[in-house]
Design a protein around this motif. Sequence first.
Motif, PDB file in Angstrom:
ATOM      1  N   ARG A 123       0.841  -1.202   0.000  1.00 29.97           N
ATOM      2  CA  ARG A 123       0.000   0.000   0.000  1.00 29.97           C
ATOM      3  C   ARG A 123       0.875   1.251   0.000  1.00 29.97           C
ATOM      4  NH1 ARG A 123      -1.936  -2.977   4.093  1.00 29.97           N
ATOM      5  NH2 ARG A 123      -1.188  -1.443   5.605  1.00 29.97           N
ATOM      6  N   ILE A 124       0.538   2.195  -0.862  1.00 27.59           N
ATOM      7  CA  ILE A 124       1.240   3.479  -0.943  1.00 27.59           C
ATOM      8  C   ILE A 124       0.210   4.595  -0.870  1.00 27.59           C
ATOM      9  CG2 ILE A 124       2.746   4.959  -2.326  1.00 27.59           C
ATOM     10  CD1 ILE A 124       3.788   2.380  -3.666  1.00 27.59           C
ATOM     11  N   SER A 125       0.400   5.517   0.078  1.00 30.40           N
ATOM     12  CA  SER A 125      -0.574   6.594   0.291  1.00 30.40           C
ATOM     13  C   SER A 125       0.076   7.939   0.006  1.00 30.40           C
ATOM     14  CB  SER A 125      -1.108   6.570   1.727  1.00 30.40           C
ATOM     15  OG  SER A 125      -1.753   5.344   1.999  1.00 30.40           O
ATOM     16  N   LEU A 126      -0.578   8.744  -0.831  1.00 29.81           N
ATOM     17  CA  LEU A 126      -0.158  10.117  -1.100  1.00 29.81           C
ATOM     18  C   LEU A 126      -1.155  11.036  -0.408  1.00 29.81           C
ATOM     19  CD1 LEU A 126       0.520   9.845  -4.945  1.00 29.81           C
ATOM     20  CD2 LEU A 126       1.935   9.060  -3.052  1.00 29.81           C
ATOM     21  N   LEU A 127      -0.660  11.919   0.454  1.00 27.86           N
ATOM     22  CA  LEU A 127      -1.554  12.763   1.262  1.00 27.86           C
ATOM     23  C   LEU A 127      -1.121  14.220   1.161  1.00 27.86           C
ATOM     24  CD1 LEU A 127      -3.865  12.993   3.310  1.00 27.86           C
ATOM     25  CD2 LEU A 127      -2.198  12.566   5.141  1.00 27.86           C
ATOM     26  N   LEU A 128      -2.090  15.094   0.903  1.00 27.64           N
ATOM     27  CA  LEU A 128      -1.850  16.540   0.834  1.00 27.64           C
ATOM     28  C   LEU A 128      -2.746  17.216   1.857  1.00 27.64           C
ATOM     29  CD1 LEU A 128      -0.585  19.019  -0.704  1.00 27.64           C
ATOM     30  CD2 LEU A 128      -2.667  19.009  -2.095  1.00 27.64           C
ATOM     31  N   TRP A 129      -2.152  18.029   2.730  1.00 29.54           N
ATOM     32  CA  TRP A 129      -2.934  18.784   3.719  1.00 29.54           C
ATOM     33  C   TRP A 129      -2.196  20.056   4.081  1.00 29.54           C
ATOM     34  CZ3 TRP A 129       0.569  15.174   5.077  1.00 29.54           C
ATOM     35  CH2 TRP A 129       1.355  15.390   6.206  1.00 29.54           C
ATOM     36  N   GLN A 130      -2.847  20.919   4.869  1.00 29.44           N
ATOM     37  CA  GLN A 130      -2.234  22.194   5.223  1.00 29.44           C
ATOM     38  C   GLN A 130      -2.710  22.644   6.599  1.00 29.44           C
ATOM     39  OE1 GLN A 130      -4.233  24.549   1.979  1.00 29.44           O
ATOM     40  NE2 GLN A 130      -4.566  26.019   3.644  1.00 29.44           N
ATOM     41  N   ASP A 131      -1.906  23.558   7.204  1.00 30.22           N
ATOM     42  CA  ASP A 131      -2.325  24.231   8.429  1.00 30.22           C
ATOM     43  C   ASP A 131      -2.224  25.738   8.171  1.00 30.22           C
ATOM     44  OD1 ASP A 131       0.377  24.839   8.579  1.00 30.22           O
ATOM     45  OD2 ASP A 131       0.817  23.320  10.093  1.00 30.22           O
ATOM     46  N   GLN A 132      -2.103  26.521   9.226  1.00 28.42           N
ATOM     47  CA  GLN A 132      -2.136  27.966   9.052  1.00 28.42           C
ATOM     48  C   GLN A 132      -0.889  28.521   8.378  1.00 28.42           C
ATOM     49  OE1 GLN A 132      -2.885  29.642  12.914  1.00 28.42           O
ATOM     50  NE2 GLN A 132      -5.061  29.118  12.882  1.00 28.42           N
ATOM     51  N   LYS A 133       0.251  27.844   8.513  1.00 26.40           N
ATOM     52  CA  LYS A 133       1.499  28.383   7.992  1.00 26.40           C
ATOM     53  C   LYS A 133       2.131  27.545   6.888  1.00 26.40           C
ATOM     54  CE  LYS A 133       2.838  30.810  12.248  1.00 26.40           C
ATOM     55  NZ  LYS A 133       3.911  30.985  13.269  1.00 26.40           N
ATOM     56  N   HIS A 134       1.802  26.254   6.807  1.00 30.38           N
ATOM     57  CA  HIS A 134       2.480  25.371   5.857  1.00 30.38           C
ATOM     58  C   HIS A 134       1.470  24.463   5.162  1.00 30.38           C
ATOM     59  CE1 HIS A 134       5.493  26.360   8.969  1.00 30.38           C
ATOM     60  NE2 HIS A 134       6.354  26.365   7.968  1.00 30.38           N
TER      61      HIS A 134
END
Length: 428
Positions: free
Chosen positions: A340-351
Motif C-alpha cells: 500500500r502506498i498513500s499520497l496525502l496533501l494537507w495544510q495548516d495555518q502556515k504550511h
Amino acid sequence: MLKGFSTELQRILVILVVCSVIGFFSDHYALWMLFGCAIYILWMLWQMRRLNQWLVRQESEHPPEASGIWGQIFDNIYQLQRDQRLEKENLQAVIKRIQEISSALKDGLVILDARGHLDFWNPAAHRMLALSTKDQGQSVINFIRHPKFVTYFEEGNYEEPLELPSSRFASKQLQFQITLFGKNERLIVIRDVTQLHNLEKMRQDFIANVSHELRTPLTVINGYVETLVDNNTTPTWIKPLQQMLQQSKRMSLLINDLLVLSKLETTEAGHNHKPINIEQLLAIVKSEAEVLSKEKEQQLTLICNNTTKPLQLPGNEKELHSAFSNLVINAVKYTPNEGRISLLLWQDQKHFYFSVSDNGPGIEAQHIPRLTERFYRVDASRNSSTGGTGLGLAIVKHVLMRHDAELQITSEPGRGSTFTCIFPLPQK
C-alpha cells in the motif's frame, strides 16, 4: 569598620563631656554644647574636604592620615582603587591578547553595536572590506551593499552563512556568518571561500560536461543493442545482450539525473516560477506511477485534505514534478507486491504538506540522515534489483531547497516509511 565607629563615638563623648563640664561651671551650658557640636561639624567638614581633594587631585597614591571612621574610609577607598587598578590592568591585558589573536586570524571579524554600526574589526576584515578608522560608528550596510546581504542582515535569520562575490576583488568569493551576542550586538565572521567556490564550480562543470558528452554515445549504443536484442535468436547471446541493454538504460537514467542535479545547482532559484495547482500536479504524478504500481499489484491512493479553494503554489512546475515523482517512484520500487502506498496533501495555518507513505521494509534510523546524499544506498544490493541511480532523493532535496521547503523522513524497519515535504504557504 566597627572599630572606627567606636573611636568616633568616643570622640563625640569626649567633646560632650568637656563642653558639659565647662558649661556647668560657666553657667552657659547650652552655649558650650552648641560650641562642641560646631567643632565636631567643622572637623567632619575638614575631613570631607581632605577626601575630596585626594580624590580630585590624585597626586599621591597614599590616602591622607586620619583616625576613627575617616581613617577607615580613606583606607577602604584606597583598597578599592588598588583593586580597580589591578582589574583594569588585567582587562587591558586580556583586550590586548584578544586583539593580537584577532589580528593573527585569516578570517575577518567585525563587531557591530545594537544599531548595526561598526564598532571593531580586525586587519583581515580591513583587507576584505577596505575599512578605515574614520568608518567606525557607521552602518555596516554602507560597506556591504549587496541586496542579498541587506536582506540577510535585516531578517535576522543567521542559522546559515551567506556567500557573496567580493565588492572589492571581482575574483574573490566571501562567506558571511552573523552571530548575535550581548544586547542585540552582532559578530560577523568573513571567510575567503574563493578556492572552495572555484572547486565546486569545477565539479559542477565537470559533471555537466561529462554527462552531456556521454548522452549521445549512450543513445547510439542503446539503439544498436536494442536492434541486436530484437533480431538475435542465438540462445547464448540473448541473456548477455539483455543485460547490456539493461545496464546501458540504467546508465542513461544516471546521466539524466546528473544533468538534472547539475541544472538545479547552477541555475538561480526562482527561475520560471508561476502559480501551480498542486492537486492537479499530484494527480498527474499518481497516474504516471500507477503504470509501475499495477505491475506489482500495489494499492496507490491520493487524498487531498484541503477544505478551501485549490492550493496554488508559486514554483517551477518541472522541478516540483520531478521531486514528487521521485518520491512516489521510490515508494513503488521499494514496496513489495500487493503493498500500500498513500499520497496525502494537507495544510495548516502556515504550511502545506505532501507525504508519501508505504508499508515497505522500512529504513534503520542510522541511515536516515544520509539518504539525501548522492549515491548513498542503504543496501548496495538493492541497486541492481530496483534499477535506481541513487540520485533521486538528492534531486528532491535540491528542489525543495529552491522552494524554501524541507524534507522530513520517518521510518521504522518492517513497518514502512513516510517522506514528507513541508512548504511555506504563499504570502497573501
